[in-house]
Write a protein that holds these residues in place. Structure first.
Motif, PDB file in Angstrom:
ATOM      1  N   ALA A  17      -5.476   3.905 -15.338  1.00  0.00           N
ATOM      2  CA  ALA A  17      -4.243   4.317 -15.227  1.00  0.00           C
ATOM      3  C   ALA A  17      -4.374   5.731 -16.406  1.00  0.00           C
ATOM      4  O   ALA A  17      -3.759   6.786 -15.912  1.00  0.00           O
ATOM      5  N   GLU A  18      -4.661   5.678 -17.237  1.00  0.00           N
ATOM      6  CA  GLU A  18      -4.746   6.803 -18.486  1.00  0.00           C
ATOM      7  C   GLU A  18      -5.684   7.837 -18.189  1.00  0.00           C
ATOM      8  O   GLU A  18      -5.180   9.030 -18.358  1.00  0.00           O
ATOM      9  N   ALA A  19      -6.702   7.273 -17.604  1.00  0.00           N
ATOM     10  CA  ALA A  19      -7.947   8.447 -17.368  1.00  0.00           C
ATOM     11  C   ALA A  19      -7.496   9.039 -16.204  1.00  0.00           C
ATOM     12  O   ALA A  19      -8.129  10.209 -15.846  1.00  0.00           O
ATOM     13  N   ILE A  40     -10.251  -4.196 -11.037  1.00  0.00           N
ATOM     14  CA  ILE A  40      -8.963  -4.239 -10.474  1.00  0.00           C
ATOM     15  C   ILE A  40      -8.885  -4.946  -9.417  1.00  0.00           C
ATOM     16  O   ILE A  40      -7.796  -5.594  -9.018  1.00  0.00           O
ATOM     17  N   ALA A  41      -9.790  -5.092  -8.286  1.00  0.00           N
ATOM     18  CA  ALA A  41      -9.656  -5.813  -6.984  1.00  0.00           C
ATOM     19  C   ALA A  41      -9.412  -7.201  -7.449  1.00  0.00           C
ATOM     20  O   ALA A  41      -8.377  -7.720  -6.615  1.00  0.00           O
ATOM     21  N   THR A  42      -9.724  -7.819  -8.392  1.00  0.00           N
ATOM     22  CA  THR A  42      -9.690  -9.235  -8.718  1.00  0.00           C
ATOM     23  C   THR A  42      -8.352  -9.310  -9.359  1.00  0.00           C
ATOM     24  O   THR A  42      -7.421 -10.517  -8.860  1.00  0.00           O
ATOM     25  N   LEU A  43      -7.804  -8.389 -10.235  1.00  0.00           N
ATOM     26  CA  LEU A  43      -6.774  -8.156 -10.925  1.00  0.00           C
ATOM     27  C   LEU A  43      -5.438  -8.381  -9.638  1.00  0.00           C
ATOM     28  O   LEU A  43      -4.571  -8.808  -9.791  1.00  0.00           O
ATOM     29  N   GLU A  44      -5.691  -7.446  -8.724  1.00  0.00           N
ATOM     30  CA  GLU A  44      -4.506  -7.244  -7.826  1.00  0.00           C
ATOM     31  C   GLU A  44      -4.472  -8.393  -7.096  1.00  0.00           C
ATOM     32  O   GLU A  44      -3.382  -8.806  -6.766  1.00  0.00           O
ATOM     33  N   THR A  50      -0.412  -4.729  -5.089  1.00  0.00           N
ATOM     34  CA  THR A  50      -1.385  -3.383  -5.337  1.00  0.00           C
ATOM     35  C   THR A  50      -0.974  -2.609  -6.492  1.00  0.00           C
ATOM     36  O   THR A  50       0.174  -2.136  -6.552  1.00  0.00           O
ATOM     37  N   LEU A  51      -1.855  -2.399  -7.358  1.00  0.00           N
ATOM     38  CA  LEU A  51      -1.558  -1.612  -8.595  1.00  0.00           C
ATOM     39  C   LEU A  51      -1.781  -0.038  -8.168  1.00  0.00           C
ATOM     40  O   LEU A  51      -1.033   0.631  -8.938  1.00  0.00           O
ATOM     41  N   PHE A  52      -2.827   0.167  -7.357  1.00  0.00           N
ATOM     42  CA  PHE A  52      -3.012   1.705  -7.353  1.00  0.00           C
ATOM     43  C   PHE A  52      -3.110   2.084  -5.797  1.00  0.00           C
ATOM     44  O   PHE A  52      -3.602   1.050  -5.012  1.00  0.00           O
ATOM     45  N   ASP A  53      -2.679   3.280  -5.422  1.00  0.00           N
ATOM     46  CA  ASP A  53      -2.663   3.696  -4.179  1.00  0.00           C
ATOM     47  C   ASP A  53      -3.719   4.446  -4.041  1.00  0.00           C
ATOM     48  O   ASP A  53      -4.096   5.556  -4.623  1.00  0.00           O
ATOM     49  N   ARG A  54      -4.836   3.901  -3.117  1.00  0.00           N
ATOM     50  CA  ARG A  54      -6.235   4.589  -3.122  1.00  0.00           C
ATOM     51  C   ARG A  54      -6.349   5.622  -1.898  1.00  0.00           C
ATOM     52  O   ARG A  54      -7.268   5.935  -1.581  1.00  0.00           O
ATOM     53  N   SER A  55      -5.141   5.830  -1.285  1.00  0.00           N
ATOM     54  CA  SER A  55      -5.193   6.607  -0.084  1.00  0.00           C
ATOM     55  C   SER A  55      -5.708   8.178  -0.319  1.00  0.00           C
ATOM     56  O   SER A  55      -6.220   8.756   0.601  1.00  0.00           O
ATOM     57  N   THR A  60      -3.405   6.591  -7.394  1.00  0.00           N
ATOM     58  CA  THR A  60      -2.175   6.936  -8.281  1.00  0.00           C
ATOM     59  C   THR A  60      -1.443   5.437  -8.355  1.00  0.00           C
ATOM     60  O   THR A  60      -1.703   4.473  -7.500  1.00  0.00           O
ATOM     61  N   LEU A  61      -0.889   5.368  -9.314  1.00  0.00           N
ATOM     62  CA  LEU A  61      -0.089   3.894  -9.613  1.00  0.00           C
ATOM     63  C   LEU A  61       0.943   3.768  -8.444  1.00  0.00           C
ATOM     64  O   LEU A  61       1.778   4.736  -8.304  1.00  0.00           O
ATOM     65  N   THR A  62       1.095   2.558  -7.808  1.00  0.00           N
ATOM     66  CA  THR A  62       2.398   2.308  -7.066  1.00  0.00           C
ATOM     67  C   THR A  62       3.286   1.988  -7.997  1.00  0.00           C
ATOM     68  O   THR A  62       3.505   1.938  -9.220  1.00  0.00           O
ATOM     69  N   PRO A  63       4.618   1.968  -7.483  1.00  0.00           N
ATOM     70  CA  PRO A  63       5.674   1.793  -8.037  1.00  0.00           C
ATOM     71  C   PRO A  63       5.679   0.423  -8.868  1.00  0.00           C
ATOM     72  O   PRO A  63       5.963   0.418 -10.224  1.00  0.00           O
ATOM     73  N   GLU A  64       5.010  -0.629  -8.514  1.00  0.00           N
ATOM     74  CA  GLU A  64       4.774  -1.872  -9.143  1.00  0.00           C
ATOM     75  C   GLU A  64       3.898  -1.600 -10.210  1.00  0.00           C
ATOM     76  O   GLU A  64       4.055  -2.483 -11.318  1.00  0.00           O
ATOM     77  N   GLY A  65       2.844  -0.858 -10.002  1.00  0.00           N
ATOM     78  CA  GLY A  65       1.799  -0.449 -11.023  1.00  0.00           C
ATOM     79  C   GLY A  65       2.221   0.060 -12.290  1.00  0.00           C
ATOM     80  O   GLY A  65       2.222   0.030 -13.287  1.00  0.00           O
TER      81      GLY A  65
END
Length: 306
Positions: A17-19, A40-44, A50-55, A60-65
Motif C-alpha cells: 500500500a505504501e510503495a 496478499i492472496a492468502t490474506l484476502e 479484496t484489499l487491492f483492485d488489480r484491474s 489500488t486499495l479498495t474501500p475495505e482495504g
C-alpha cells in the motif's frame, strides 16, 4: 480463519500500500514478487474480501482495504513497540548517544542535563546537533539519533512519542534603531499591514517536513537563514524583524539593543507560548544512557518551568 493471520502478511499489505505496487513492495521487503502476491492472496482469502483492485496498471486499495490499512498500521506499531521494549530490557550501555536539539530550545538547560550524564556515565560519547523546525523529527525518522528535542507541535509522526518538557515564550523583536523599533516605542499595537512593509527574518527548515508551509510569516519580504544565531545577528544589525525565544533575547531587551514589536497578529504584545517536547521512536528502545538523559532533561525542564 482470522486466527491464521500472520505479522508477515500484515507487513506485506502495508508495504504494498505504501510503495504503490507489488513489485515495489517486494523490493522494500527484500522478497520475491511471487511470494508477496501469494501472501496478499492468502490474506484476502482469510479476511474474505479484496484489499487491492488489480484491474488497472497499478493496484489500488479498495474501500475495505483503505479502512483495514489503518488497522494494519496500528497493529504493527504496537508490535514494534513491544519488541523495542523487550530489546531494551537487555540492552547494554551505549558507546555513543546521538541527540538533535531544536535551535529554539535553551541550550544551557540541555548542557546541564548532559553534564550530569557525563558525570553518571563518563564512558558514553555524546554527538549533539542543533537544527531548526522539522530537522529533529526528521533525524528520528531516519534513525540518525536516539533522542530529539523539538519545539512546537507542527510536526507529528505516529512512530514517534512526544513528552512535554516545558513551555517557551516567543516574542517579536527588532533593533531599537530600526523604524519598527522606533514605532514600537510608542506602545501602540502594530498591525499586520505595517509589519508587511518591513523585511522579516525567518528560519529555514533543512528538512522536507515543512515544504510549502510557513510559520508566523507575516511579511511578503523575507530573508531565510539557517540558524537562530544568524537570525539574531541580522535582527540586531537592523536588517529586519522576527520572532525569537525570550530566553535568547532577554539580555538584549534589558540593555536596549532590541525592543519588542507589539504585533497583534502574533499574540498579546507580540508574545506567544509554545511547548517543547522530548521525542523518541516507539520502535527503537532507549538504552541506559538515553534513559538517564531523558530523566535529566525532564527534571531540569520541570525545575525551569516552576
Amino acid at each position: 480463519m482470522l486466527d491464521a493471520l500472520t505479522l508477515g502478511q500484515i507487513r506485506t499489505f502495508v508495504a504494498i500500500a505504501e510503495a504503490g505496487s507489488f513489485r515495489a513492495g517486494a523490493a522494500r521487503l527484500l522478497r520475491a514478487q511471487s511470494a508477496v502476491s501469494h501472501a496478499i492472496a492468502t490474506l484476502e482469502a482469510q479476511l474474505g474480501l479484496t484489499l487491492f483492485d488489480r484491474s488497472g496498471h497499478r493496484p489500488t486499495l479498495t474501500p475495505e482495504g483503505c479502512v483495514l490499512l489503518e488497522d494494519a498500521r496500528a497493529i504493527l506499531l504496537k508490535v514494534d513497540f513491544m519488541r523495542a521494549r523487550a530489546r531494551g530490557f537487555g540492552e547494554g550501555l551505549e558507546l555513543e548517544l546521538p541527540l538533535v536539539v531544536d535551535t529554539l530550545f535553551p541550550l544551557p538547560l540541555a548542557a546541564a542535563a548532559l553534564r550530569e550524564l557525563s558525570q553518571e556515565l563518563p564512558a558514553v560519547r555524546v554527538r549533539l546537533s542543533v537544527a531548526p523546525l522539522g530537522a529533529p523529527l526528521a533525524a528520528l525518522q531516519e534513525r540518525a539519533c536516539k533522542l530529539a528535542i523539538t519545539v512546537g507541535g507542527d510536526f507529528r509522526d505516529p512512530r514517534i512519542e512526544l513528552e512535554t518538557l516545558m513551555s517557551l515564550r516567543f516574542v517579536a523583536v527588532v533593533a531599537a534603531s530600526h523604524p519598527l523599533g522606533q514605532r514600537a516605542g510608542e506602545r501602540e499595537a502594530v498591525r499586520s499591514a505595517e509589519l508587511a512593509e518591513h523585511l522579516q527574518i525567518v528560519l529555514e527548515d533543512p528538512s522536507p517536513l515543512s515544504e510549502g508551509r510557513d510559520f508566523g510569516v507575516l511579511s511578503p519580504r523575507t530573508w531565510r537563514v539557517s540558524g537562530q544565531d544568524t537570525k539574531l545577528a541580522f535582527i540586531l544589525g537592523g536588517v529586519g524583524w522576527g520572532r525569537l525565544p525570550l530566553w535568547a533575547v532577554e539580555r538584549d531587551l534589558a540593555e536596549g539593543r532590541l525592543v519588542r514589536v507589539p504585533a497583534t497578529a502574533l499574540g498579546e504584545q507580540g508574545e506567544t507560548t509554545v511547548l517543547a517536547y522530548l521525542a523518541h521512536r516507539i520502535d527503537d528502545p532507549l538504552g541506559p544512557a538515553a534513559r538517564a538523559l531523558r530523566e535529566n532533561l525532564l527534571r531540569h525542564a520541570g525545575a525551569r518551568g516552576r
